[in-house]
Enzyme design. Structure first.
Site, PDB file in Angstrom:
ATOM      1  N   ARG A 180     -10.452  10.159   2.423  1.00  0.00           N
ATOM      2  CA  ARG A 180     -10.533  10.954   3.784  1.00  0.00           C
ATOM      3  C   ARG A 180     -11.738  11.686   4.091  1.00  0.00           C
ATOM      4  O   ARG A 180     -11.944  11.998   5.415  1.00  0.00           O
ATOM      5  CB  ARG A 180      -8.911  11.738   3.695  1.00  0.00           C
ATOM      6  CG  ARG A 180      -7.980  10.653   3.683  1.00  0.00           C
ATOM      7  CD  ARG A 180      -6.670  11.338   3.648  1.00  0.00           C
ATOM      8  NE  ARG A 180      -5.617   9.797   3.655  1.00  0.00           N
ATOM      9  CZ  ARG A 180      -4.407  10.197   3.284  1.00  0.00           C
ATOM     10  NH1 ARG A 180      -3.737  11.227   3.206  1.00  0.00           N
ATOM     11  NH2 ARG A 180      -3.500   8.876   3.011  1.00  0.00           N
TER      12      ARG A 180
ATOM     13  N   GLU B  95       7.258  -6.686   0.964  1.00  0.00           N
ATOM     14  CA  GLU B  95       6.475  -6.318   1.697  1.00  0.00           C
ATOM     15  C   GLU B  95       5.415  -7.418   1.458  1.00  0.00           C
ATOM     16  O   GLU B  95       4.798  -8.241   2.331  1.00  0.00           O
ATOM     17  CB  GLU B  95       5.614  -5.052   1.472  1.00  0.00           C
ATOM     18  CG  GLU B  95       6.300  -3.708   2.165  1.00  0.00           C
ATOM     19  CD  GLU B  95       6.002  -3.663   3.538  1.00  0.00           C
ATOM     20  OE1 GLU B  95       5.361  -4.728   4.257  1.00  0.00           O
ATOM     21  OE2 GLU B  95       6.512  -2.689   3.936  1.00  0.00           O
TER      22      GLU B  95
ATOM     23  N   ARG C 150       1.355  10.008   6.223  1.00  0.00           N
ATOM     24  CA  ARG C 150       1.353   8.651   6.368  1.00  0.00           C
ATOM     25  C   ARG C 150       2.664   8.010   5.964  1.00  0.00           C
ATOM     26  O   ARG C 150       2.789   6.895   5.583  1.00  0.00           O
ATOM     27  CB  ARG C 150       0.186   7.934   5.995  1.00  0.00           C
ATOM     28  CG  ARG C 150      -1.201   8.324   6.411  1.00  0.00           C
ATOM     29  CD  ARG C 150      -2.197   7.329   6.248  1.00  0.00           C
ATOM     30  NE  ARG C 150      -3.522   7.707   6.226  1.00  0.00           N
ATOM     31  CZ  ARG C 150      -4.383   8.131   7.317  1.00  0.00           C
ATOM     32  NH1 ARG C 150      -3.661   8.657   8.401  1.00  0.00           N
ATOM     33  NH2 ARG C 150      -5.577   8.734   7.060  1.00  0.00           N
TER      34      ARG C 150
ATOM     35  N   LYS D  84       0.916  -1.142   0.004  1.00  0.00           N
ATOM     36  CA  LYS D  84       0.137   0.171   0.078  1.00  0.00           C
ATOM     37  C   LYS D  84       0.782   1.293  -0.120  1.00  0.00           C
ATOM     38  O   LYS D  84       1.719   1.543   0.957  1.00  0.00           O
ATOM     39  CB  LYS D  84      -0.881  -0.026   1.304  1.00  0.00           C
ATOM     40  CG  LYS D  84      -1.836   1.294   1.403  1.00  0.00           C
ATOM     41  CD  LYS D  84      -2.667   1.174   2.655  1.00  0.00           C
ATOM     42  CE  LYS D  84      -3.339   2.423   2.744  1.00  0.00           C
ATOM     43  NZ  LYS D  84      -4.379   2.515   3.727  1.00  0.00           N
TER      44      LYS D  84
ATOM     45  N   LYS E 163      -2.219  -1.580  -3.741  1.00  0.00           N
ATOM     46  CA  LYS E 163      -2.876  -0.226  -3.715  1.00  0.00           C
ATOM     47  C   LYS E 163      -2.367   0.867  -3.719  1.00  0.00           C
ATOM     48  O   LYS E 163      -1.307   0.874  -3.024  1.00  0.00           O
ATOM     49  CB  LYS E 163      -3.950  -0.335  -2.376  1.00  0.00           C
ATOM     50  CG  LYS E 163      -4.746   0.598  -1.885  1.00  0.00           C
ATOM     51  CD  LYS E 163      -5.250   0.570  -0.657  1.00  0.00           C
ATOM     52  CE  LYS E 163      -5.965   1.817  -0.327  1.00  0.00           C
ATOM     53  NZ  LYS E 163      -6.634   1.913   1.271  1.00  0.00           N
TER      54      LYS E 163
ATOM     55  N   TYR F 274     -15.173   0.973  -6.310  1.00  0.00           N
ATOM     56  CA  TYR F 274     -16.412   1.692  -6.044  1.00  0.00           C
ATOM     57  C   TYR F 274     -17.490   1.378  -7.220  1.00  0.00           C
ATOM     58  O   TYR F 274     -18.681   1.928  -7.298  1.00  0.00           O
ATOM     59  CB  TYR F 274     -16.172   3.320  -5.765  1.00  0.00           C
ATOM     60  CG  TYR F 274     -15.365   3.380  -4.546  1.00  0.00           C
ATOM     61  CD1 TYR F 274     -15.954   3.465  -3.246  1.00  0.00           C
ATOM     62  CD2 TYR F 274     -14.137   3.385  -4.816  1.00  0.00           C
ATOM     63  CE1 TYR F 274     -15.112   3.455  -2.123  1.00  0.00           C
ATOM     64  CE2 TYR F 274     -13.106   3.629  -3.661  1.00  0.00           C
ATOM     65  CZ  TYR F 274     -13.719   3.708  -2.409  1.00  0.00           C
ATOM     66  OH  TYR F 274     -12.839   3.617  -1.123  1.00  0.00           O
TER      67      TYR F 274
HETATM   68  C1  PBG Z   1      -6.895   3.298   5.903  1.00  0.00           C
HETATM   69  C2  PBG Z   1      -7.367   3.130   4.564  1.00  0.00           C
HETATM   70  C3  PBG Z   1      -7.350   4.204   3.461  1.00  0.00           C
HETATM   71  C4  PBG Z   1      -7.800   3.798   2.048  1.00  0.00           C
HETATM   72  C5  PBG Z   1      -8.517   2.654   2.868  1.00  0.00           C
HETATM   73  N1  PBG Z   1      -8.109   2.157   4.061  1.00  0.00           N
HETATM   74  C6  PBG Z   1      -6.761   5.806   3.406  1.00  0.00           C
HETATM   75  C7  PBG Z   1      -5.401   5.752   3.858  1.00  0.00           C
HETATM   76  O1  PBG Z   1      -4.691   5.149   3.927  1.00  0.00           O
HETATM   77  O2  PBG Z   1      -5.239   7.097   4.044  1.00  0.00           O
HETATM   78  C8  PBG Z   1      -8.091   4.395   1.077  1.00  0.00           C
HETATM   79  C9  PBG Z   1      -9.211   4.072   0.104  1.00  0.00           C
HETATM   80  C10 PBG Z   1      -9.582   4.661  -1.071  1.00  0.00           C
HETATM   81  O3  PBG Z   1      -8.949   5.708  -1.302  1.00  0.00           O
HETATM   82  O4  PBG Z   1     -10.530   4.413  -1.664  1.00  0.00           O
HETATM   83  N2  PBG Z   1      -7.639   2.759   6.736  1.00  0.00           N
END
Ligand code: PBG
Length: 329
Positions: A207, A235, A219, A197, A250, A315
């Protein structure tokens, strides 16, 4: 080498021929719909940059789940938007928390007709918006955090989740969650690890959707640096060795090289997450009449399957199902 009689166009002549020789396909069962469920809402709350997506109430979520089950979707992944946030994110493992309530309700409603996944992270539940517990210097404390991820996983599995999906990018999170689940007797609960990720700007709309923007900093101390391919393989391999059942990359579109390499290297099922910013981007461009939405969504999601993804979190899952039902070739 090419021969004068080589005529690849022969197989492109009609829709029927093209359909026969198509190498990648989209199917409802390969698609997982992310859903936001908010505590204390009486009406769904639309997300401004994601037209068509909203924070759901328990009732509207149940209606979506019914729709998803009818369409034969692969599953639904839940994100909670709690009424109460604190420094530790304690609503995340509350047996009466919003995701736990939603899981119980959906499980009793759809039975085994729909796979239920739960995102396991803290950022939606902490008042500071980071994915873990902070130490006195304001840094995320890895080992204290993964213990909480274990607790969250157990509460979600007990509420009916088939699959737990840890998304915090803490070291050792998969092993900690596996151990906690096993100790609680939840040996059947599977783990889908958000393994590679990346720290991406494409999470922007999420967010707002999950009300989880970090209140300070960013992050990048836990999510991956976008230029790193070899580190992504490391990872993914660590999560596999820690006991993950499925691996995920992701975002999707900007990271298809990582999906392809993961597919070639590992035997586990590989998913990718087409994130909120990818959705927002396509919706905005289609609204500006840059292209036709359906064509753009089908082409981009097929590219994820071609890159080697076995399944896609998107989505657009229900839209794609509808379009697949209308397709002739
Ligand atoms: C964190 C999380 C995020 C997403 C899924 N799980 C946000 C982030 O890491 O800032 C993002 C998913 C998306 O943008 O559709 N719990």
């Amino acid at each position: 080498m090419s021969f004068p009689e080589d005529r690849p166009r022969r197989l492109r002549r009609t829709p029927q021929l093209r359909r026969l020789v198509r190498e990648s396909r989209l199917c409802p069962e390969d698609l997982i719909l992310p859903c936001f469920v908010a505590e204390g809402l009486s009406e769904p709350a639309p997300i401004s940059t994601m037209p068509g997506v909203a924070q759901e109430t328990l009732d509207t979520l149940a209606a979506r789940a019914e729709q998803a089950a009818e369409q034969g979707l692969g599953g639904l992944i839940l994100f909670g938007v709690p009424a109460h946030k604190d420094a530790r994110g304690s609503s995340a493992w509350d047996e009466h928390g919003i995701v736990q309530q939603a899981l119980r309700r959906l499980r009793s409603q759809v039975g085994d007709r729909l796979l239920l996944l739960a995102d396991d992270c803290l950022d939606e539940y902490t008042d500071h918006g980071h994915c873990g517990l902070l130490n006195e210097r304001g840094e995320v404390d890895n080992d204290a955090t993964i213990e909480l991820y274990g607790r969250i996983a157990v509460s979600q599995a007990e509420a009916g989740a088939d699959v737990i999906a840890p998304s915090g990018m803490m070291d050792g999170q998969v092993a900690a969650i596996r151990a906690a689940l096993d100790e609680a007797g939840k040996t059947d609960a599977a783990i889908l690890a958000y393994s590679a990720k990346f720290a991406s700007c494409f999470y922007g709309p999420f967010r707002e959707a999950a009300d989880c923007a970090p209140q300070f900093g960013d992050r990048r101390g836990y999510q991956m640096d976008p230029p790193n391919r070899r580190e992504a393989m490391r990872e993914l391999e660590l999560d596999l060795l820690e006991g993950a059942d499925m691996l995920m990359v992701k975002p999707a579109l900007s990271y298809l090289d990582i999906v392809r390499e993961a597919r070639d290297r590992f035997e586990l099922p590989i998913g990718c997450y087409s994130v909120s910013g990818e959705y927002a981007m396509m919706m905005a461009a289609a609204r500006a009449q840059a292209f036709d939405l359906r064509s753009a969504v089908m082409e981009s999601h097929l590219s994820m399957r071609r890159a080697g993804a076995d399944f896609i979190l998107t989505y657009f899952a229900l839209d794609i199902c509808r379009w697949l039902g209308e397709e002739i070739g």
